[in-house]
Design an enzyme around this catalytic site. Sequence first.
Site, PDB file in Angstrom:
ATOM      1  N   GLN A 172      12.651   0.523   8.471  1.00  8.21           N
ATOM      2  CA  GLN A 172      12.043   1.641   9.200  1.00  8.21           C
ATOM      3  C   GLN A 172      11.047   1.135  10.248  1.00  8.21           C
ATOM      4  O   GLN A 172       9.825   1.206  10.049  1.00  8.21           O
ATOM      5  CB  GLN A 172      11.306   2.577   8.227  1.00  8.21           C
ATOM      6  N   ASP A 204       5.060  13.843   8.798  1.00 10.97           N
ATOM      7  CA  ASP A 204       5.113  12.727   7.863  1.00 10.97           C
ATOM      8  C   ASP A 204       4.220  11.571   8.312  1.00 10.97           C
ATOM      9  O   ASP A 204       4.171  11.242   9.498  1.00 10.97           O
ATOM     10  CB  ASP A 204       6.575  12.248   7.793  1.00 10.97           C
ATOM     11  N   GLU A 246       0.626  15.143   6.480  1.00  9.89           N
ATOM     12  CA  GLU A 246       0.668  14.270   5.314  1.00  9.89           C
ATOM     13  C   GLU A 246      -0.215  13.068   5.619  1.00  9.89           C
ATOM     14  O   GLU A 246       0.200  12.137   6.300  1.00  9.89           O
ATOM     15  CB  GLU A 246       2.088  13.779   5.008  1.00  9.89           C
TER      16      GLU A 246
HETATM   17  C1  GLC Z   1       6.267   9.782   3.428  1.00  9.68           C
HETATM   18  C2  GLC Z   1       7.344  10.468   2.598  1.00  9.68           C
HETATM   19  C3  GLC Z   1       8.095   9.435   1.793  1.00  9.68           C
HETATM   20  C4  GLC Z   1       8.690   8.399   2.728  1.00  9.68           C
HETATM   21  C5  GLC Z   1       7.607   7.804   3.642  1.00  9.68           C
HETATM   22  C6  GLC Z   1       8.203   6.984   4.739  1.00  9.68           C
HETATM   23  O1  GLC Z   1       5.269   9.241   2.649  1.00  9.68           O
HETATM   24  O2  GLC Z   1       6.776  11.464   1.788  1.00  9.68           O
HETATM   25  O3  GLC Z   1       9.086  10.021   1.004  1.00  9.68           O
HETATM   26  O4  GLC Z   1       9.302   7.376   1.998  1.00  9.68           O
HETATM   27  O5  GLC Z   1       6.848   8.820   4.263  1.00  9.68           O
HETATM   28  O6  GLC Z   1       8.841   7.814   5.668  1.00  9.68           O
END
Ligand code: GLC
Length: 551
Positions: A172, A204, A246
């Site tokens: 990622q 996110d 988040e």
């Molecule tokens: C956030 C999501 C989690 C994901 C991470 C990376 O923390 O809640 O599920 O793996 O982001 O995108």
Amino acid sequence: MLEDENRLWYRDAIFYEIPVRSYYDSNRDGIGDFLGLTQKLDYIKSIGIDCIWLLPFYKSPLKDDGYDISDFYSILPEYGTIEDFDLFLEEAHRRKIRVIADLVLNHVSDQHPWFIEARKSRNNPKRDWFVWSDTMDRYKDARIIFIDTERSNWTWDQNTGQYYWHRFYSHQPDLNYDNPEVREEIKKVIRFWLSRGLDGFRCDAVPYLFEREGTNCENLPETHAFFKEIRRMVDDEFPGTVLLAEANQWPTEAKKYFGNEDEFHMAFNFPLMPRIFIALAKEDSYPIQNIIKQTVPVPPTCDWGVFLRNHDELTLEMVTDEERDIMFSEYAKLPKMRLNLGIRRRLSPLVDADRYILELLHGLIMALPGSPIFYYGDEINMGDNIFLGDRNGVRTPMQWSFDRNAGFSAADPEMLYAPVITNANYHYEFLNVEAQSRLPSSFLNWFRKAVSVRKKNSLVLGRGDIEFLETGNRKVLAFLRSYDSEKMLCIFNLSRDPTNAQLDLRKYAGWTPEESFSRVPFPKIGELPYFFTMPRHSFFWMNLSPPGDGN
Ligand code: GLC
Ligand code: CA
């Protein structure tokens, strides 16, 4: 977008988190989809949900359950088509249910064409959409988040001989927010989905957008400035859009995401969540009081999203070592129950399916300041499967009935994206929506009732102030919520034994408490301490009516 004259609807709302894949399979391929989800909207309405939060449903190689996006503008084919999505949204809105979706903006999948381009050569036009370095020495103060799988935030790219930056999995790569093209592209993504009618986003991983040397690369001023820009944009172009952050941070940093009412409308109350479980383990109201005092109040048009569990591990990053030890020893006795700095279990198994505790926790989360966000399946106390890898154990198919595959899918069981839960304590044959709907005393019916009581009191519980009351007993948490003349007294016995508490309610002498579920009146408040006798793990919500109000 669902029009509403109540501009602060999100402060009064009940949220419900759903992975499309796990909810309902309409075409027998073993994977949940948008048409299936649409068929279940009446159920979602029936439990009192005001707003659905959809986990990522975009095109993705699914190495992180869709948080690894390979195309922001299309739907994962297994989940359906864009027309299916539009239909779902229309049907949700027809039932006055709003929908927000995950917006994963910090990173993309390494399969995203942008990254495939970027790693072709150092002078590729997409090169600067990502963060590159010749050495691993840059940004050394940034912590590693997925400590069980990643050794570094840098990964070597063989082809171009440089490292790329990633805060999560090495598949990622982080986008480079210093590049104006990236910022513009993400705005395009936001516009694309909002113009289809979404009501907002759960954003996110917001703390990590920018990197600066000599910092921990979290919550940087540049990151806040970018979200303020996004807020201005959605306010101008899509008024009424809600943004939920988040940001798993300590209280002072988490609160900053509200800005001056010019950044996020909502943020998850990450600091509160683990402290509820600690309070329960220690039979002590102090951790909850203490954290609420640090996180409340928030600006008037903002609110916390409060939650007990979600699709991730129960994170214990922002707690002290001592608190983490308590959590692990109480709630994660087997090594398999842990992941990174957290616990990968569902709510019900965390508390040994104890009905008293489950009601207590729900009573608490719906009475504390903030909008409750529930995780699919927790309304029927679904179990988990710690033998599935990563966080997949808490993402198993929703249990609808005692039919094949828990009524989730008519496919062959081998085709399911994940097995249904069949252990003796959480078997779908008895633990399912249909069975619990028929049984008046089921948890599901209790949950429906509790949500409806919360909704009747949505102003005082959704927007009211909180004042903690002295109980003379640390095992008992008591507070008063007030909104104009509406008042609710909420009292919780956090201990495993019966207990009692004495409240000094002289300020309300002459008022009458009425138990909120049953509307049974209690004795009028007088000058003497008001006395409560409480069974283990129990609670009361009480509406207070002033003298002369029919009393
Ligand atoms: C956030 C999501 C989690 C994901 C991470 C990376 O923390 O809640 O599920 O793996 O982001 O995108
Ligand atoms: Ca399907």
